[in-house]
Design an enzyme around this catalytic site. Structure first.
Site, PDB file in Angstrom:
ATOM      1  CG  ASP A 146      34.286  27.811 -41.182  1.00  8.27           C
ATOM      2  OD1 ASP A 146      33.716  27.480 -42.239  1.00  8.27           O
ATOM      3  OD2 ASP A 146      33.754  27.735 -40.069  1.00  8.27           O
ATOM      4  CG  HIS A 209      30.270  26.635 -42.655  1.00 16.26           C
ATOM      5  ND1 HIS A 209      31.261  26.699 -41.695  1.00 16.26           N
ATOM      6  CD2 HIS A 209      29.307  25.829 -42.138  1.00 16.26           C
ATOM      7  CE1 HIS A 209      30.917  25.953 -40.660  1.00 16.26           C
ATOM      8  NE2 HIS A 209      29.738  25.420 -40.895  1.00 16.26           N
ATOM      9  CB  SER A 538      28.774  25.072 -37.845  1.00 11.89           C
ATOM     10  OG  SER A 538      29.593  24.062 -38.331  1.00 11.89           O
TER      11      SER A 538
END
Length: 754
Positions: A146, A209, A538
């Site tokens: 990520d 994220h 996600s």
């Protein structure tokens, strides 16, 4: 002479173009170089591996002094035979013709697929619950590819965690990070390639994220978590006592395929147990052209469970990504929590919506003029891309939704032109899926049905008005769960005979840890924002990664396929009201939208029976796909002669779901289940299919006398009459006194089956 003068500008132009063409040809570009597997073990050491890779580079590449950058960027050893390198067009062409070179992949960038969920999924703190019995995932290592992590975040405290397992071989690139670094929670952290080029010490999260997905999978318990007073409670990941290994392969929203493969390679070498992959892959690429499919095949062979995002390109059919059968492909669904707003029109009608921005007062406490810039059909006006200040100033503005990443920007546009509030309405395809976005002004995101009625009111009323009221966190909203509109759908183009997605997990308005990010400038000065709400596959993917870690902790000997089977066959097809799960239009969700169903962790840890698979069965399946010996070799990393193997069709793969391309003749397939429940168990076949379909199971009863005993059965599917053009869906259930082991049966529509 005049003719020569007139040609001079043209000659100069052609010369300049030629020079530019030469310069472009000499410009180095990034490639992943896929090589033939080696027959010897000379590449076991890093030095000999790089020397072997160097031997493939043209001499001009090795000797060139055009720049000081290294030619080889990554050397791969565990998930791919090959390397990443910087090559000119001519050098790439030379390398393609070299013996031992299978394929060159130009660098591409893949997009990221971007508290209440443990309770919604039945994970409770009771001493006798399976969550506690699993040690909350203790001892399992989850690797995340990520944007990095904020190690100082309270979600990554290591209270209650043991040291890393002895098998762990990873490294930590965190050095002097104030209040953070590697610990018994974050046991490894690395950055790769372009993701390592950052103003902060790698692999610090520069997008938010990675911190969000890491805490969703395995964040430790943090009390009194909320986002600006909303969704207050104790935050934790699915496996709060699992270890985390961080592989930063993305920067902001860009993820280089070279760095992704390098991260996967390192994760396998380091010894992770579960890989969480919240990145969209190439849509529908044949598996031997798909570097993610190739690399994760090797991860599977090492016993690593891979959880991957289905993608955010729904609701279009065939939009699924990460569709290889050795991965768990995860769709996104809703929960029963809403950050509620209510729109009240001047005619008394009320419509519920959502917004994370919840001011204490409504829109000035009184009805305000309501305007719809797109009432005359101008598409740019409908979504508020173009506004006139005199038309919107001091008013509530109705805007049609753009992409899911632009909702806040739409509100910023309305605010910049003096708007007092915004009602964001869905497009028709987006149905009833609404987002709790962090707007900068009073706003309410409403469904297409609600938005259409509001638009009709504006058009039919001389002086329309509206008020937005903010009601905070509301629990028990329904229907829940449902499938989010953006969640990518099957069938899987690369292998339509395997049902994808596999499973649905929570992916809407997920509260989890957050890191400061320039991607969200409206919060740049808010250092107190330690949690945030985000939506996407996600977010659903790390839920399943954490659940897989819990299962792995309780059943350390289970294969990735056994864990996947447990998750799929125990899932729910009914929502919390006991009716079939719905899609974004509130129609019955198909298996192509939700996979086998919505994950149920409490049943997944004790599934009764599992459909197991190993590399050999996948090889037979790949041979059956018709990609040839070379295609199978590219995926498996070894020479395969399909003619000497018993190739199988997609339907014959021992998968927990069954897709039958049924035309006029009946089809019979074989399945094998392994008893992982009580030694003495009896299961009876129960079939639930539409009346026009006949399904016969032989034998109709399975009797087990020991744990890990395997038994096989056949399933014969036929039409009772003329084939239905729309296809059919149903279930095969193996039912015992304690377990229901359910497998979806899908007959694709006639065009897809042909």
């Amino acid at each position: 002479m005049r003719t020569q003068k007139s040609l001079l500008p043209l000659l100069l132009l052609l010369s300049a173009a030629a020079l530019l063409a030469v310069a472009d040809a000499q410009e180095r570009k990034n490639y992943v170089v896929h090589l033939e597997p080696r027959d010897d073990d000379d590449s076991s050491s890093a030095g000999s591996l790089e020397e072997w890779h160097q031997s493939f580079l043209p001499e001009a590449t090795l000797d060139s002094a055009a720049d000081d950058a290294p030619r080889i960027i990554h050397s791969y050893s565990h998930v791919l035979t090959g390397f990443a390198a910087r090559l000119t067009d001519a050098e790439a062409e030379t390398l393609r013709s070299k013996e031992g070179c299978l394929r060159l992949y130009p660098e591409e960038f893949l997009p990221l697929a971007t508290t209440h969920s443990p309770g919604f999924l039945g994970l409770h703190m009771g001493k006798d619950g399976f969550w506690s019995r699993s040690g909350f995932g203790r001892g399992v290592v989850i690797g995340l590819l990520d944007t990095g992590i904020l190690p100082s975040h309270p979600s990554f405290n290591d209270a209650g965690l043991p040291p890393p397992p002895k098998k762990w071989k990873g490294t930590c690139q965190f050095r002097s990070i104030a209040g953070g670094g590697c610990s018994n929670k974050v046991i490894g952290a690395r950055a790769f390639g372009s993701a390592a080029i950052n103003n902060t010490a790698p692999p610090v999260d520069d997008a938010g994220h990675g911190t969000h997905t890491a805490s969703t999978a395995a964040g430790n318990f943090v009390q009194n978590a909320d986002v600006r007073g909303n969704a207050h409670g104790t935050a934790s990941g699915m496996a709060p006592h699992a270890h985390l290994a961080i592989y930063k392969v993305c920067t902001r929203s860009r993820c280089s395929i070279m760095d992704i493969v390098a991260g996967l390679d390192a994760a396998v070498k380091d010894g992770v147990d579960v890989l969480s992959f919240s990145i969209s892959a190439t849509d529908g690429a044949q598996f031997n052209y798909d570097l993610i499919a190739i690399a994760t095949f090797k991860a599977m062979e090492h016993g690593i469970f891979v959880s991957a995002a289905a993608g955010n390109d729904g609701p279009a059919a065939g939009s699924i990504t990460n569709g290889a059968p050795w991965m768990l492909t995860v769709a996104a669904g809703t929960m029963d929590r809403a950050i509620r707003t209510t729109v009240r029109l001047g005619n008394g009608q009320e419509f519920d919506g959502e917004s994370l921005f919840q001011p204490r007062n409504n829109t000035a406490g009184r009805p305000l003029p309501l305007v719809f810039p797109g009432r005359n059909g101008d598409p740019e006006a409908r979504d508020c891309s173009t506004l006139v200040e005199a038309e919107v100033s001091g008013k509530v503005v109705l805007c049609e939704s753009r992409s899911i990443t632009e909702h806040v920007e739409q509100g910023q546009m309305v605010s910049a032109y003096g708007g007092a509030g915004m009602i964001l309405m869905n497009k028709a395809a987006e149905g009833y899926t609404t987002f709790a976005d962090a707007h900068v002004l009073p706003a309410s995101h409403v469904s297409y049905a609600a938005g259409s009625k509001i638009a009709a009111y504006v058009k039919s009323t001389p002086k329309p008005t509206a008020t937005i009221t903010f009601r905070g966190t509301v629990m028990g909203s329904s229907p829940a769960p449902s499938v989010a509109f953006f969640s990518s759908r099957g069938p899987n183009k690369a292998s339509p005979g395997i049902l994808k997605p596999d499973i649905t997990g929570p992916g809407m308005n997920i509260l989890a840890a957050w890191a400061p990010s320039e991607m969200h400038p409206q919060f740049a000065d808010d250092v107190s924002l330690t949690f945030f709400m985000v939506s996407g596959t996600s977010m659903s993917t790390p839920h399943l990664s954490g659940i897989a870690a819990i299962i792995k902790s309780l059943h350390p000997s289970w294969s990735p396929a056994a864990i996947k089977s447990a998750i799929m066959t125990s899932s729910n097809t009914a929502d919390h009201a006991g009716v079939p799960i719905k899609d974004e239009q509130y129609r019955r969700a198909s298996f192509y939208s939700m996979g086998a169903g919505y994950v149920n962790p409490s049943r997944a840890v004790d599934p009764g029976l599992v459909y197991d698979l190993g590399a050999g069965e996948y090889v037979a399946y790949l041979c059956g796909l018709g990609i040839g010996d070379d295609g199978v070799k590219e995926i498996t990393g070894r020479r395969i002669a399909c003619a000497k193997l018993k190739a199988i069709t997609e339907a014959e793969l021992n998968y927990p779901s069954l897709v039958v391309k049924l035309l006029s003749h009946p089809i019979t397939v074989r399945r094998t289940v392994t008893n992982v429940g009580k030694a003495n168990s009896v299961y009876t076949a129960v079939v639930d299919m539409p009346k026009g379909v006949s399904v016969v199971v032989r034998p109709p009863m399975l009797r087990f006398t020991r744990v890990n005993e395997k038994q096989s059965f056949t399933v014969t599917v036929r039409w009772n009459g003329p084939p239905a053009v729309a296809g059919a869906e149903g279930n095969l259930k193996w039912v015992s006194s304690k377990h229901v082991v359910r497998s979806p049966i899908v007959i694709p529509p006639a065009k897809a089956a042909a």
